[in-house]
Enzyme design. Structure first.
Site, short mmCIF file in Angstrom:
data_model
loop_
_atom_site.label_atom_id
_atom_site.label_comp_id
_atom_site.label_asym_id
_atom_site.label_seq_id
_atom_site.Cartn_x
_atom_site.Cartn_y
_atom_site.Cartn_z
N LYS A 70 15.84 44.85 90.62
CA LYS A 70 15.96 46.01 89.56
C LYS A 70 15.79 46.98 89.76
CE LYS A 70 15.73 45.23 84.94
NZ LYS A 70 16.05 44.19 84.18
N1 GLU Z 1 19.35 43.66 82.51
C1 GLU Z 1 19.68 42.13 82.15
C2 GLU Z 1 18.29 41.31 82.36
O1 GLU Z 1 17.13 41.93 82.53
C3 GLU Z 1 20.89 41.50 83.02
C4 GLU Z 1 20.51 41.51 84.34
C5 GLU Z 1 22.00 41.25 84.92
O2 GLU Z 1 22.77 40.84 84.15
O3 GLU Z 1 22.05 41.08 86.16
O4 GLU Z 1 18.38 40.25 82.42
#
Ligand code: GLU
Length: 400
Positions: A96
């Site tokens: 993240k």
């Molecule tokens: N931000 C989204 C999540 O928390 C998508 C992450 C992604 O597509 O890699 O799942």
């Protein structure tokens, strides 16, 4: 949020017979990147990318721009991504990113500068086979397009597989914009079916934005017996027991309307009031920590769908469980986004563009299977759905 994630992982790990060493390994973070983004204006912003675990595949997870972003939050969210990917059977790890900034205070030029500088700092740590970021809170295809362009300029990589959540013109997948909301609809539909609830279902959406609006739109298209009676955004919202049209609300919001003022004759409702509404399903699609020990007692919905990441704090989750309410965990309920991100990456790798129908049908397959597996685990092992989702994920993460 980090404490909540740790304690859940420890509890479930013990329940399924993992050793302390195995649990410590599951919690351990592989790498953390912290830096300052210095803007031409002289301002500077703290930025992060945390790479939690890549046992099952490359690191995957969004980047958020929000004033509350800090290292601890990004750590928790990275960890949730590893468990999310594993829970739904994706060959991906978890990461993240985030920048501590209020993007609403930036001009479009500054937003572009920030996005490009973020990539410049991280360049050697990310890439199509290493770590593939995506959108998250306050980041969108426009921002991701700038990031991909910057990455291409820096590395010469033209596969566009370095990020997902791009605009369709720049190599994004059809259906990615709606994927998280659509996934929530699929998971809820499957669970309602298992619980034998086939009549009228009323629901309220906290956070009628990127995720919550698509939940409403897909639900409206596919489930005539589901009725949205309330929706809020950060300004507050609107309540109409006779039912609200998701399409009209979305069009109103697209015209920069504030939900607190919609429509002129509707009943205004605050975010707090929405949480305490008498509805069958409470859809939490805004930010983390929406339901806490303080307001958990006000919740009246039988089902709480975690469409955001970590919207129910641990004490609140325990209190809701004790009252017999069903919390549908984020790592299942909002996994639609990362599933379609994976499909986008596969399309980029193969230089293909799949039809929306093909994307949606694969999304459906992933989430029907995952919901079924997690639900049966929860009934067989007498676990909550949240515990079962983590247990399924842990099995995969430990076995590998
Ligand atoms: N931000 C989204 C999540 O928390 C998508 C992450 C992604 O597509 O890699 O799942």
């Amino acid at each position: 949020m980090l404490e909540t994630a740790h304690s859940l992982i420890r509890d479930v790990g013990k329940k399924i017979g993992l050793t302390d060493w195995q649990i410590d390994r599951l919690i351990a973070i592989n790498a953390e990147h912290q830096f300052e983004i210095k803007m031409d204006s002289g301002k500077s912003h703290k930025a992060y990318r945390v790479q939690h675990n890549n046992k099952l595949g490359l690191y995957k997870g969004g980047i958020r721009f929000h004033p509350d972003v800090d290292l601890e939050e990004v750590r928790a969210l990275a960890m949730l991504m590893s468990f999310k990917a594993a829970a739904v059977g994706l060959p991906l790890g978890g990461g993240k990113g985030g920048v501590s900034v209020n993007p609403k205070m930036l001009t479009a030029e500054e937003l572009e500068e920030l996005s490009r500088k973020y990539v410049r700092h991280l360049q050697q740590h990310i890439g199509p086979d290493k770590d593939v970021p995506a959108p998250d809170v306050n980041t969108d295809p426009r921002i991701i397009d700038w990031m991909v362009h910057e990455y291409e300029n820096l590395t010469g990589d033209t596969s566009r597989a370095s990020f997902t959540g791009k605009s369709v013109e720049k190599g994004g997948s059809l259906g990615r914009d709606a994927a998280t909301g659509r996934g929530g609809v699929i998971v809820l539909r499957e669970l309602l079916d298992k619980l034998g609830k086939r009549g009228l279902i009323t629901y309220g959406v906290q956070g009628f934005g990127n995720v919550g609006s698509f939940f409403g739109l897909v639900a409206e298209q596919e489930h005539q017996n589901w009725k949205m009676v309330a929706a809020t955004d950060s300004s507050g919202g609107t309540y109409e027991p006779k039912g609200l049209s998701a399409q009209k609300l979305a069009a109103y919001k697209a015209g920069s309307g504030r939900l607190a003022e919609y429509p002129p004759d509707a009943k205004a409702i605050s975010n707090e009031e929405l949480i305490s509404l008498e509805v069958d399903v409470l859809v939490l699609a805004a930010l983390g920590g929406a339901v806490t020990a303080k307001n958990a007692k006000d919740v009246k919905a039988g089902i709480i769908l975690e469409l955001a990441n970590g919207p129910v704090s641990e004490p609140a989750y325990k209190a809701l469980n004790a009252r017999g309410m069903l919390v549908v965990p984020d790592i299942l309920a909002n996994a639609g986004g990362v599933v379609v991100s994976h499909l986008e990456w596969l399309q980029n790798r193969a230089s293909e563009q799949w039809s929306e129908a093909r994307v949606n049908s694969q999304l459906e397959d992933y989430l029907v299977k995952a919901t079924d597996e997690i639900y049966s685990r929860s009934t067989k092992a007498k676990m909550t759905l949240k515990e079962a989702a983590f247990a399924v994920a842990m099995d995969r993460l430990v076995k590998q």
